[in-house]
Design a protein around this motif. Sequence first.
Motif, PDB file in Angstrom:
ATOM      1  N   GLU A  14       5.195  -1.287   8.361  1.00  0.00           N
ATOM      2  CA  GLU A  14       6.625  -1.786   8.047  1.00  0.00           C
ATOM      3  C   GLU A  14       7.439  -1.381   9.062  1.00  0.00           C
ATOM      4  O   GLU A  14       8.078  -2.030   9.858  1.00  0.00           O
ATOM      5  CB  GLU A  14       6.786  -2.043   6.662  1.00  0.00           C
ATOM      6  N   THR A  17       6.296  -1.708  12.731  1.00  0.00           N
ATOM      7  CA  THR A  17       6.379  -3.090  13.213  1.00  0.00           C
ATOM      8  C   THR A  17       7.660  -3.887  13.067  1.00  0.00           C
ATOM      9  O   THR A  17       8.029  -4.499  13.757  1.00  0.00           O
ATOM     10  CB  THR A  17       5.151  -3.955  12.449  1.00  0.00           C
ATOM     11  N   THR A 103      -4.094  -5.772  12.690  1.00  0.00           N
ATOM     12  CA  THR A 103      -3.046  -5.655  11.534  1.00  0.00           C
ATOM     13  C   THR A 103      -1.728  -5.336  12.034  1.00  0.00           C
ATOM     14  O   THR A 103      -0.573  -6.077  11.572  1.00  0.00           O
ATOM     15  CB  THR A 103      -3.417  -4.636  10.522  1.00  0.00           C
ATOM     16  N   ALA A 107       1.461  -7.999  11.510  1.00  0.00           N
ATOM     17  CA  ALA A 107       2.634  -7.640  11.168  1.00  0.00           C
ATOM     18  C   ALA A 107       3.959  -7.964  11.981  1.00  0.00           C
ATOM     19  O   ALA A 107       4.988  -8.140  11.328  1.00  0.00           O
ATOM     20  CB  ALA A 107       2.622  -6.199  10.535  1.00  0.00           C
ATOM     21  N   ILE A 146       0.490  -8.019   4.752  1.00  0.00           N
ATOM     22  CA  ILE A 146       0.147  -6.708   5.153  1.00  0.00           C
ATOM     23  C   ILE A 146      -0.710  -6.001   4.251  1.00  0.00           C
ATOM     24  O   ILE A 146      -1.561  -5.474   4.619  1.00  0.00           O
ATOM     25  CB  ILE A 146       1.369  -5.724   5.590  1.00  0.00           C
TER      26      ILE A 146
END
Length: 287
Positions: A14, A17, A103, A107, A146
């Motif tokens: 978090e 991104t 991933t 995100a 996520i």
Amino acid sequence: MDTKELLKKVRKIEIKTRRLSDHIFGGEYHSTFKGRGMTFSEVRQYHFGDDVRNIDWNVTARYSEPFVKVFEEERELTMMLVVDVSGSGLFGTRNGFKQDIITEIAATLAFSATQNNDKIGLILFSDVIELYIPPKKGRSHVLRIIRELLEFEPKSHKTNLENALSYLSRVMKKKAIVFVLSDFIDEDYQRTLKITSGRHDVTGIRVYDEREEEIPNLGMVAMQDEETGKRIMVDTSSRAVRKNYSRYYRERVDYFSESFRRSGAGSLSTRVDESYVKKLLGYFKAR
């Protein structure tokens, strides 16, 4: 992984991104993907330079001075992330596995959509639909996506992109911004992709490792297909073996590029050791 470790990984992704989406991608995403049109917002006094076509003549007559109508972009959009979770994603020689990069990209795109108050949904696929999360708004929803990308364990390790695209068309009746994230080591999906691209704004993001492009000469090597689980001994010293593999891999890459081009969909490729940030920015600016 245990809950503590999972939350730590979610938080790490978090931070990274969201910083990218806040400072780099937010504006590019907004300008690249437009809303459905303009909607009336308010009436205000005319200022020099305003478009005279927007003058509200009824209000102007009432107050004996010019007023104009103000319009805003009808912004709300829906983003769908269609993510390949097949076994081939668990390959990587530099900077992590392909699945790790997928991933991170997913995100980043999700937070960019959230910044613009758009809905985000998720489809995880192998050769079956592994998981569907309907589109919703908000940070907590993105964090759930996520978490699923990090910890989901698919039932199958094989790939069927055609099936995933067909499912997308069934569940998404209204136009959506669709990002398909995969290594695209698959075939026979061009026809369905063309149908899907006619309904949605589709972009394919191919994530790959440079070591997949050709087999080095290492003699006899035990290899395992991550999608089928099959183990075989391969004579990598054979020029014919290396040539056949390279041709097969190149055919899959060419099929990906040609399929998206013919379907009118966007596409880009990024290696696991490259900056996907530069690739995404370049793609957004070129649209």
